[in-house]
Scaffold this active site. Structure first.
Site, PDB file in Angstrom:
ATOM      1  N   HIS A 200      44.149  61.564  78.159  1.00 32.45           N
ATOM      2  CA  HIS A 200      44.814  62.396  77.662  1.00 32.45           C
ATOM      3  C   HIS A 200      45.714  62.652  78.734  1.00 32.45           C
ATOM      4  O   HIS A 200      46.760  63.418  78.662  1.00 32.45           O
ATOM      5  CB  HIS A 200      44.006  63.778  77.215  1.00 32.45           C
ATOM      6  CG  HIS A 200      43.440  64.017  78.490  1.00 32.45           C
ATOM      7  ND1 HIS A 200      42.212  63.412  78.915  1.00 32.45           N
ATOM      8  CD2 HIS A 200      43.613  65.140  79.381  1.00 32.45           C
ATOM      9  CE1 HIS A 200      41.604  64.168  79.782  1.00 32.45           C
ATOM     10  NE2 HIS A 200      42.556  65.092  80.169  1.00 32.45           N
ATOM     11  N   CYS A 201      45.963  61.941  79.821  1.00 32.78           N
ATOM     12  CA  CYS A 201      46.902  62.106  80.940  1.00 32.78           C
ATOM     13  C   CYS A 201      47.814  60.777  81.283  1.00 32.78           C
ATOM     14  O   CYS A 201      49.097  61.030  80.684  1.00 32.78           O
ATOM     15  CB  CYS A 201      46.094  62.306  82.368  1.00 32.78           C
ATOM     16  SG  CYS A 201      45.228  63.784  82.281  1.00 32.78           S
ATOM     17  N   ILE A 202      47.321  59.983  81.695  1.00 33.06           N
ATOM     18  CA  ILE A 202      48.272  58.942  81.863  1.00 33.06           C
ATOM     19  C   ILE A 202      49.080  58.265  81.078  1.00 33.06           C
ATOM     20  O   ILE A 202      50.147  58.069  81.308  1.00 33.06           O
ATOM     21  CB  ILE A 202      47.339  57.837  82.709  1.00 33.06           C
ATOM     22  CG1 ILE A 202      46.242  58.391  83.827  1.00 33.06           C
ATOM     23  CG2 ILE A 202      48.281  56.780  83.750  1.00 33.06           C
ATOM     24  CD1 ILE A 202      47.040  59.342  84.939  1.00 33.06           C
TER      25      ILE A 202
ATOM     26  N   ILE B 273      50.169  59.629  78.575  1.00 33.98           N
ATOM     27  CA  ILE B 273      50.986  60.735  77.952  1.00 33.98           C
ATOM     28  C   ILE B 273      52.164  61.291  79.034  1.00 33.98           C
ATOM     29  O   ILE B 273      53.337  61.304  78.715  1.00 33.98           O
ATOM     30  CB  ILE B 273      49.909  61.750  77.457  1.00 33.98           C
ATOM     31  CG1 ILE B 273      48.900  61.522  76.807  1.00 33.98           C
ATOM     32  CG2 ILE B 273      50.923  63.139  76.882  1.00 33.98           C
ATOM     33  CD1 ILE B 273      49.124  61.237  75.412  1.00 33.98           C
ATOM     34  N   ASP B 274      51.554  61.602  80.087  1.00 34.43           N
ATOM     35  CA  ASP B 274      52.565  62.469  81.085  1.00 34.43           C
ATOM     36  C   ASP B 274      53.683  61.674  81.499  1.00 34.43           C
ATOM     37  O   ASP B 274      54.921  62.322  81.413  1.00 34.43           O
ATOM     38  CB  ASP B 274      51.816  62.943  82.257  1.00 34.43           C
ATOM     39  CG  ASP B 274      50.544  63.837  82.090  1.00 34.43           C
ATOM     40  OD1 ASP B 274      49.693  63.591  83.089  1.00 34.43           O
ATOM     41  OD2 ASP B 274      50.351  64.360  80.783  1.00 34.43           O
TER      42      ASP B 274
END
Ligand code: SAJ
Length: 437
Positions: free
Chosen positions: A274-276, A278-279
């Site tokens: 849910h980070c890489i 998306i961010d």
């Protein structure tokens, strides 16, 4: 410094301040616990009545927070939970830790930040510090939160104080946690930064002040864009090495012996979590509004997003050697989670690998001991245990997630063919049976 600021700073320094954390997820709940352990009364705010009830019963639902610890802090009255409401006007400080997903169009979805800001604005009073922690594009704090809060007729830096401090929680990390991971802080004004620094200094070992909220927002995006671009680099390197007949894993491993100036990343079936994934899109989206095309981010995404299909191409190549088509073949996918030894399947490349195989007519089954059978994603394909019989029944086994309980020896011994997207079988010598990325 006016009296309002003086009073708030004194309350923070004396630990008389009470803090609300908006969003009781994998970031907010550990943060509430750290403040409470430091002697600062915390209120966990969440829109979920179930989460509020469970916290007030001292029951943790976040892996990094032990129920015993939470329960003790609840009993001591150091932590309580509530739905958004008047309590937001009673506390001295509010940390906003809500999700910032992407829409299907890969545009930022800041609706949770906007909703949280409305909850804060409804109860905002002079003498409060507000800190946004959710990962977002540079400018969000000033353009979205500041404008909304000042529309209540109060002045930032005098009546209320506003800062950004990126969350750096890595769920399940045995070494780094909320307390010992340095916390970056940037304020709308220097006094805002000073307030946030004084508050977080109670909960974390190291606070790193930067000059603005935009700088703090950018720090987090650099951290994760750095990973996405470097993973994209090694994924393209895997494709290149394949064409050159060179083992990319050996090459990266040998390059990693360089004691300076190099940091290994490893190829894989794509980018999950849910980070890489998306961010970096928050950053490239913001730049598009400024008529600039963030080429590295877009290129990394293009390569990383192409990896699931690249994995399926390897499956097709292997089946072709057996004069089989993907269509009608039985394929066992090992691993559904987005990375090893976690149960999280968000944005997992395994979902794309399975989807592409199914679209080509393959009869796909999967196994993943970390993913519960009642996880909504679990019904993506029939689930098997991954036993020797399951391995032998498949025309090809695809290793997508290198969980610790997948035994490469057993997999290679009982599979007819293996496509290994994680180099799990690196120590197994089975010429012609294993095809690696
Ligand atoms: N991946 C590769 N090759 C690599 C590293 C990762 O293909 O060399 C893949 C993983 O399999 C996964 C995806 O990329 O599908 C993301 O993996 P990750 O290791 O970056 O793990 P995340 O998504 O849990 O990232 C989090 C981030 N933490 C925060 O945003 C606070 C990231 O900043 C951390 O660096 C990372 O954990 C970490 O180091 O574990």
């Amino acid at each position: 410094m006016n009296d309002t600021a003086k009073k708030l700073l004194e309350r923070i320094k004396a630990k008389e301040a009470r803090v609300a954390i908006l969003g009781m997820g994998y970031v907010g709940l550990p943060l509430a616990v750290e403040f409470a352990k430091a002697g600062i009364r915390s209120v966990g705010i969440d829109v979920s009545e179930d989460r509020v009830a469970r916290i007030n019963r001292g029951e943790s639902y976040i892996g990094d927070v032990k129920t015993e610890e939470l329960s003790a802090l609840v009993k001591q009255g150091m932590i309580e939970a509530a739905l958004p409401g008047p309590v937001l006007g009673e506390v001295d400080a509010i940390s906003i830790c809500v999700p910032t997903p992407l829409r299907k169009s890969k545009d930022p979805d800041i609706s949770y930040i906007v909703a949280a800001t409305e909850n804060v604005a409804a109860h905002l009073r002079p003498g409060q510090l507000i800190v946004l922690e959710s990962t977002t594009y540079p400018g969000t704090t000033d353009e979205v939160i500041l404008t909304r809060l000042e529309s209540e007729g109060m002045k930032v830096g005098e009546d209320f104080f506003l800062a950004f401090s990126p969350e750096r929680v890595d769920p399940g990390n045995p070494k780094f946690n909320t307390h010992n991971t340095p916390k970056v802080v940037g304020g709308v004004t220097p006094l805002c930064a000073q307030m946030a620094e004084a508050l977080y200094a109670h909960a974390v070992e190291t606070v790193v002040r930067v000059s603005s909220t935009q700088a703090a927002e950018m720090v987090k995006l650099l951290e994760n864009t750095f990973r996405s671009v470097n993973i994209g680099l090694v994924n393209e390197l895997a494709i290149i090495c394949h064409k050159l007949g060179v083992n990319v894993w050996e090459v990266i491993g040998a390059a990693a012996t360089k004691p300076f100036g190099f940091m290994p990343f490893w190829p894989g079936p794509g980018l999950g979590g849910h980070c890489i994934p998306i961010d970096p899109h928050y950053l490239s989206w913001k730049l598009k509004t400024l008529n600039y095309h963030a080429r590295f981010i877009e290129l990394a995404d293009e390569i990383n997003s192409s990896m699931p299909e690249y994995v399926v191409e390897q499956v097709a190549a292997v089946l072709n050697e057996d004069r089989k088509s993907v269509n009608g073949s039985k394929i066992l996918v090992m691993g559904l989670a987005y990375k090893k030894n976690v149960s999280d399947c968000r944005e997992s490349p395994a979902i794309d690998v399975i989807g592409v195989l199914q679209k080509l007519g393959a009869d796909v089954v999967y196994c993943d001991p970390f993913v519960e059978s009642d996880d909504p994603i679990a019904d993506l394909a029939p689930r098997v245990a991954g036993s020797p019989a399951d391995l032998a029944a498949a025309d090809c086994t695809v290793i997508v997630t290198d969980h610790r309980n997948f035994d490469p020896k057993v997999i290679v011994e009982h599979s007819r063919r293996v496509v290994d997207a994680r180099n799990l079988t690196k120590d197994i010598d089975a010429p012609g049976k294993i095809r690696r990325l």
